[in-house]
Motif scaffolding. Structure first.
Motif, PDB file in Angstrom:
ATOM      1  N   VAL A  42       8.245   3.725  -0.184  1.00  0.00           N
ATOM      2  CA  VAL A  42       8.040   2.316  -0.522  1.00  0.00           C
ATOM      3  C   VAL A  42       6.670   2.127  -1.167  1.00  0.00           C
ATOM      4  CG1 VAL A  42       7.744   0.005   0.476  1.00  0.00           C
ATOM      5  CG2 VAL A  42       9.622   1.474   1.252  1.00  0.00           C
ATOM      6  N   ALA A  43       5.655   2.832  -0.647  1.00  0.00           N
ATOM      7  CA  ALA A  43       4.314   2.732  -1.219  1.00  0.00           C
ATOM      8  C   ALA A  43       4.284   3.279  -2.644  1.00  0.00           C
ATOM      9  CB  ALA A  43       3.315   3.491  -0.348  1.00  0.00           C
ATOM     10  N   MET A  44       4.939   4.401  -2.882  1.00  0.00           N
ATOM     11  CA  MET A  44       4.977   4.990  -4.217  1.00  0.00           C
ATOM     12  C   MET A  44       5.684   4.069  -5.199  1.00  0.00           C
ATOM     13  SD  MET A  44       5.921   8.860  -3.052  1.00  0.00           S
ATOM     14  CE  MET A  44       4.842   9.745  -1.917  1.00  0.00           C
ATOM     15  N   ASP A  45       6.785   3.524  -4.756  1.00  0.00           N
ATOM     16  CA  ASP A  45       7.531   2.598  -5.609  1.00  0.00           C
ATOM     17  C   ASP A  45       6.690   1.368  -5.930  1.00  0.00           C
ATOM     18  OD1 ASP A  45      10.139   1.518  -6.765  1.00  0.00           O
ATOM     19  OD2 ASP A  45       9.732   0.027  -5.210  1.00  0.00           O
ATOM     20  N   ASP A  60       2.884  -3.357  -7.625  1.00  0.00           N
ATOM     21  CA  ASP A  60       3.070  -4.366  -6.585  1.00  0.00           C
ATOM     22  C   ASP A  60       1.987  -4.206  -5.523  1.00  0.00           C
ATOM     23  OD1 ASP A  60       3.901  -6.059  -4.585  1.00  0.00           O
ATOM     24  OD2 ASP A  60       5.926  -5.235  -4.397  1.00  0.00           O
ATOM     25  N   GLU A  61       0.822  -4.788  -5.768  1.00  0.00           N
ATOM     26  CA  GLU A  61      -0.302  -4.638  -4.857  1.00  0.00           C
ATOM     27  C   GLU A  61      -0.098  -5.405  -3.554  1.00  0.00           C
ATOM     28  OE1 GLU A  61      -2.837  -2.560  -5.155  1.00  0.00           O
ATOM     29  OE2 GLU A  61      -1.925  -1.831  -7.017  1.00  0.00           O
ATOM     30  N   GLU A  62       0.690  -6.445  -3.571  1.00  0.00           N
ATOM     31  CA  GLU A  62       0.928  -7.224  -2.357  1.00  0.00           C
ATOM     32  C   GLU A  62       1.661  -6.384  -1.308  1.00  0.00           C
ATOM     33  OE1 GLU A  62       0.501 -10.574   0.054  1.00  0.00           O
ATOM     34  OE2 GLU A  62      -0.390 -10.094  -1.891  1.00  0.00           O
ATOM     35  N   THR A  63       2.689  -5.651  -1.744  1.00  0.00           N
ATOM     36  CA  THR A  63       3.399  -4.768  -0.821  1.00  0.00           C
ATOM     37  C   THR A  63       2.472  -3.700  -0.276  1.00  0.00           C
ATOM     38  OG1 THR A  63       5.581  -5.120  -1.806  1.00  0.00           O
ATOM     39  CG2 THR A  63       5.242  -3.041  -0.662  1.00  0.00           C
ATOM     40  N   VAL A  89       1.940  -0.718   6.434  1.00  0.00           N
ATOM     41  CA  VAL A  89       1.193   0.051   7.428  1.00  0.00           C
ATOM     42  C   VAL A  89       1.713   1.486   7.425  1.00  0.00           C
ATOM     43  CG1 VAL A  89       0.577   0.252   9.862  1.00  0.00           C
ATOM     44  CG2 VAL A  89       0.882  -2.015   8.838  1.00  0.00           C
ATOM     45  N   TYR A  90       0.884   2.404   6.915  1.00  0.00           N
ATOM     46  CA  TYR A  90       1.269   3.817   6.863  1.00  0.00           C
ATOM     47  C   TYR A  90      -0.008   4.649   6.714  1.00  0.00           C
ATOM     48  CZ  TYR A  90       0.376   4.041   1.817  1.00  0.00           C
ATOM     49  OH  TYR A  90      -0.223   4.035   0.577  1.00  0.00           O
ATOM     50  N   PRO A  91       0.043   5.960   7.020  1.00  0.00           N
ATOM     51  CA  PRO A  91      -1.153   6.808   6.922  1.00  0.00           C
ATOM     52  C   PRO A  91      -1.464   7.180   5.473  1.00  0.00           C
ATOM     53  CG  PRO A  91       0.693   8.086   7.754  1.00  0.00           C
ATOM     54  CD  PRO A  91       1.174   6.669   7.667  1.00  0.00           C
ATOM     55  N   ASP A  92      -2.399   6.456   4.867  1.00  0.00           N
ATOM     56  CA  ASP A  92      -2.730   6.642   3.459  1.00  0.00           C
ATOM     57  C   ASP A  92      -3.978   7.498   3.301  1.00  0.00           C
ATOM     58  OD1 ASP A  92      -4.745   4.971   4.300  1.00  0.00           O
ATOM     59  OD2 ASP A  92      -4.202   3.287   2.985  1.00  0.00           O
ATOM     60  N   ILE A  93      -4.525   7.551   2.089  1.00  0.00           N
ATOM     61  CA  ILE A  93      -5.687   8.377   1.801  1.00  0.00           C
ATOM     62  C   ILE A  93      -6.882   7.960   2.668  1.00  0.00           C
ATOM     63  CG2 ILE A  93      -6.297   6.891  -0.154  1.00  0.00           C
ATOM     64  CD1 ILE A  93      -7.033  10.668   0.175  1.00  0.00           C
TER      65      ILE A  93
END
Length: 392
Positions: free
Chosen positions: A344-347, A353-356, A361-365
């Motif tokens: 979902v983040a990649m999409d 889509d910066e709002e999404t 909530v996920y483990p990002d950089i």
């Protein structure tokens, strides 16, 4: 509740570096990525440094032989030539390779999902963060336990004040499966973990405690670590200077305190992975070996056991529910949840889509960088004789 319907327009074409037959994490990645077949499709791989073994393994996974590669550089180059080339790569290799592979993947225009701890130095994390922003790509970190939805219940309970003011954070990730040297010598998945050149400056702090430290950040995002003190031991002497046991004391900016116990020599322990948040009014505790239950203790009231999927839980928790309360969930569903959120983040990143992205909530950089900082500061404190050091 999740029911397998697609969250993005089409599955991402996905590959793996590492995660082959002799590793012990590759299957977890594939369980997570492919559990929702609407998110990722495994189309290529450089699964092993032994090319023949890579081909044999990859064909047994159903990957076409012409898309099985001897190394990641060849895979990135050859896949870039294809109209149906890969779009995402997961890195399931020893720690010392993460930085160069992640950098090469981003430069090849790929989204990245990487094992933890992300890199050895915070500066490397910041460099990759800048590169990911330049390339407009996502870097996710596989803190695989963090997809357990009851952690989101804890997060909302903290946010809504159900516990009152947060006073204490109790963290533990221990097991007893490295009480002797046998695995260090015989297990392909263990050998590199006790080699400082390959694992980095720590063993259990990087391999275990980064998972639980991120869980604490997930549950208490407003709680900022101010300073810590670490004492670490090598009870199996051949592992020195790498630790197989460590205790960490923590002080937070708001006056809260915490502690972490990480160990691979907790003899007889099968799974001592837990997080307990203590507030002024109540406490809440999650244990990985009981992933369908959350212990909720309000001072002066009967102890409550909250069960996964029930309607009394917060909507933010049940949004990730998969099987229903009558059916147990566990680690595979946790991995599936974070992999789905990676997709979902990649999409969202691809669509602008910066709002999404802001609300996901996920483990990002950033979580990966904080994990590097955690390990670095723990090692610094321990190597100075167990002294308090500033976290930033």
């Amino acid at each position: 509740m999740l029911n397998g319907e697609k969250k993005i327009k089409r599955p991402y074409r996905w590959a793996m570096v590492g995660g082959g037959r002799t590793g012990n994490v590759g299957y977890k990645h594939r369980l997570g990525a492919l559990r929702d077949n609407t998110a990722f499709e495994l189309v290529a791989g450089a699964f092993d440094i032994d090319y023949e073994r890579c081909k044999d393994f990859g064909k047994n996974l159903g990957v076409s032989e012409d898309r099985l590669y001897p190394d990641y550089k060849t895979m990135f180059e050859e896949e870039a030539k294809r109209p149906d080339g890969i779009e995402v790569v997961s890195i399931a290799t020893p720690n010392f390779t993460h930085f160069e592979i992640t950098k090469a993947a981003l430069e090849a225009g790929l989204h990245v999902i990487c094992e933890k701890p992300l890199f050895f130095k915070v500066e490397q994390g910041e460099e990759i963060k800048a590169l990911a922003e330049k390339m407009n790509k996502i870097v996710g970190v596989t803190y695989g336990f963090s997809g357990s939805q009851l952690l989101l219940q804890m997060r909302q309970m903290v946010k809504n004040g159900d516990l009152g003011d947060i006073h204490m954070v109790e963290l533990q990730y221990t097991h007893g499966f490295a009480c002797d040297e046998i695995g260090d010598k015989e297990s392909e998945g263990q050998k590199w973990r006790v080699d400082p050149e390959k694992s980095g400056p720590s063993f259990v702090l990087g391999d275990l405690s980064t998972h639980t430290f991120y869980m604490s950040e997930l549950v208490c995002p407003e709680l900022k670590l101010k300073e810590l003190l670490c004492d670490r031991q090598s009870f199996v002497k051949s592992r020195a200077p790498l630790e197989d046991n460590a205790y960490v004391m923590m002080r937070y900016e708001n006056g809260a305190v915490g502690r972490m116990w990480a160990s691979a020599v907790n003899a007889g322990c099968m799974d001592g992975h837990r997080i307990r948040i203590v507030g002024s009014k109540a406490s809440v505790e999650f244990s990985d070996n009981q992933p369908n239950e959350l212990l909720y203790q309000v001072q002066g009231e009967p102890i409550r056991k909250m069960i996964r999927s029930m309607p009394y839980l917060y909507e933010e928790c049940n949004a990730d529910e998969r099987l229903g309360a009558l059916h147990a969930e566990g680690l595979p569903e946790s991995w599936a949840n974070i992999y789905l959120k990676f997709a979902v983040a990649m999409d969202a990143k691809d669509r602008g889509d910066e709002e999404t992205l802001k609300n996901l909530v996920y483990p990002d950089i950033n979580a990966g960088i904080e994990g590097i900082r955690w390990v670095t500061k723990c090692v610094e404190s321990a190597d100075k004789g167990g002294v308090w050091v500033d976290f930033e």
